[in-house]
Motif scaffolding. Structure first.
Motif, PDB file in Angstrom:
ATOM      1  N   LEU A 107      -1.638   4.621  -5.480  1.00 35.44           N
ATOM      2  CA  LEU A 107      -3.294   4.953  -5.544  1.00 35.44           C
ATOM      3  C   LEU A 107      -3.376   6.283  -4.691  1.00 35.44           C
ATOM      4  O   LEU A 107      -4.484   6.654  -4.234  1.00 35.44           O
ATOM      5  CB  LEU A 107      -3.797   3.924  -4.979  1.00 35.44           C
ATOM      6  N   ASP A 111      -4.264   6.158   0.385  1.00 35.98           N
ATOM      7  CA  ASP A 111      -3.822   4.763   0.423  1.00 35.98           C
ATOM      8  C   ASP A 111      -2.613   4.427   0.973  1.00 35.98           C
ATOM      9  O   ASP A 111      -2.641   3.205   1.615  1.00 35.98           O
ATOM     10  CB  ASP A 111      -3.819   4.057  -1.284  1.00 35.98           C
ATOM     11  N   ARG A 226     -12.125   7.889  -4.987  1.00 39.48           N
ATOM     12  CA  ARG A 226     -11.007   8.368  -5.724  1.00 39.48           C
ATOM     13  C   ARG A 226     -11.293   9.702  -5.683  1.00 39.48           C
ATOM     14  O   ARG A 226     -12.310  10.253  -5.997  1.00 39.48           O
ATOM     15  CB  ARG A 226     -10.599   7.889  -6.782  1.00 39.48           C
ATOM     16  N   GLU A 231      -6.793   9.590  -7.318  1.00 37.56           N
ATOM     17  CA  GLU A 231      -6.075   8.940  -6.163  1.00 37.56           C
ATOM     18  C   GLU A 231      -6.853   9.029  -4.887  1.00 37.56           C
ATOM     19  O   GLU A 231      -7.758   9.987  -4.775  1.00 37.56           O
ATOM     20  CB  GLU A 231      -4.970   9.654  -5.986  1.00 37.56           C
ATOM     21  N   ILE A 232      -6.646   8.252  -3.906  1.00 32.79           N
ATOM     22  CA  ILE A 232      -7.493   8.330  -2.718  1.00 32.79           C
ATOM     23  C   ILE A 232      -6.686   9.455  -1.944  1.00 32.79           C
ATOM     24  O   ILE A 232      -5.458   9.081  -1.527  1.00 32.79           O
ATOM     25  CB  ILE A 232      -7.314   6.824  -1.899  1.00 32.79           C
TER      26      ILE A 232
END
Ligand code: G1P
Length: 293
Positions: A107, A111, A226, A231-232
């Motif tokens: 992630l 993350d 995100r 993605e984070i």
């Protein structure tokens, strides 16, 4: 506040290094005879870090094995009288406490850092990307130590940056800030953008893979949605942090080898092999003959 702990994200799939990374983590690729991750952990230890949390994932067991004892190998080396090699295979695992946590899903970097929250227990901490080797000019302190000194003077989160050609900015997190009085290399940040298009980049100062954070970063990660690539992104969380608290960038001279990039990896391998006494002279001779052809 002394920084004692570091987190090293090493959970990425390493797709740019397939097939080598099908069963071997990219962080274990060797630079001559030492895995990239060992260089990173040595930098942390030489900078005064006592405790390291490595964020791993599926297929990354080779990392844990590398920093553990290996009784079979050690008794074989003992029998062969190779005592110096026993010290070498034990050394780094004995010099620092290493812990592991697994990221279940890819992630993003933000993350992966979030998973370190409870281990850090509210203390400030360092982040070293597990696929990046920082090579300071001869005589200078290790990369992370330079950053920790900037943290000690500002008591605020600080990230290392380096200037890159403008056409490369979309590979990196890019920062915008103003120099602090008395230190032109320390910028107070206004904005951070992950992988901007060239036209949208606020500068050519690229995030270099080393960070020191106060624990406030974790709340910012929780508030981050995100971003690039779905993605984070850690850069987006830092941008939120910079709106509430001082965040600095240290522009440094150290070279950076991004091991996720095949050409950079080859350059790093070659440069370190050329520097070593046991490999350098023969390799230099070979290269000059080869290039002369
Ligand atoms: C990550 C960070 C980026 C940083 C880069 C340095 O990107 O998200 O901000 O500039 O590392 O290597 P990645 O290389 O994982 O895409």
């Amino acid at each position: 506040m002394k920084v004692r702990k570091a987190v090293i994200p090493a959970a990425g799939m390493g797709t740019r290094f397939l097939p080598a990374t099908k069963s071997m983590p990219k962080e274990m690729l060797p630079i001559v005879d030492k895995p990239v991750l060992q260089f990173v952990i040595e930098e942390a230890v030489e900078s005064g870090i006592e405790d390291v949390l490595v964020v791993t994932g599926r297929g990354k067991q080779a990392i844990e094995n590398h920093f553990d004892y290996n009784p079979d190998l050690e008794s074989f080396l003992e029998g062969a009288g190779k005592h110096d090699l026993i010290d070498q295979v034990r050394d780094i695992g004995d010099r620092v406490q290493i812990h592991y946590i697994r990221q279940k899903e890819q992630l993003g970097l933000g993350d992966a850092i979030r998973l370190a929250r409870y281990h850090m227990g509210g203390e400030p901490f360092a982040v070293l990307l597990g696929d990046t080797i920082i090579d300071p000019p001869a005589g200078q302190k290790p990369g992370l130590q330079q950053l920790l000194e900037a943290f000690e003077s500002t008591q605020s989160s600080v990230v290392a940056v380096h200037r890159v050609p403008m056409e490369w900015v979309s590979r990196y997190g890019v920062v915008d800030g103003a120099p602090e009085d008395g230190n032109p290399n320390l910028l107070r940040l206004r904005k951070l953008v992950e992988k901007p298009a060239v036209e949208a980049a606020p500068s050519n100062l690229a995030i270099a893979g080393r960070y020191v954070f106060t624990a406030e970063i974790f709340d910012c990660i929780d508030r981050t949605s995100r971003g690039v690539g779905g993605e984070i992104q850690l850069t987006d969380a830092m941008n939120l942090l910079a709106q509430d608290a001082p965040v600095y960038a240290l522009a440094w001279q150290a070279r950076r080898f991004d091991i996720g990039n095949r050409v950079e990896y080859a350059k790093c391998f070659l440069e370190y092999a050329l520097r070593r006494e046991d490999t350098g002279p023969k390799l230099r001779e070979f290269l000059s003959q080869m290039l002369a052809q």
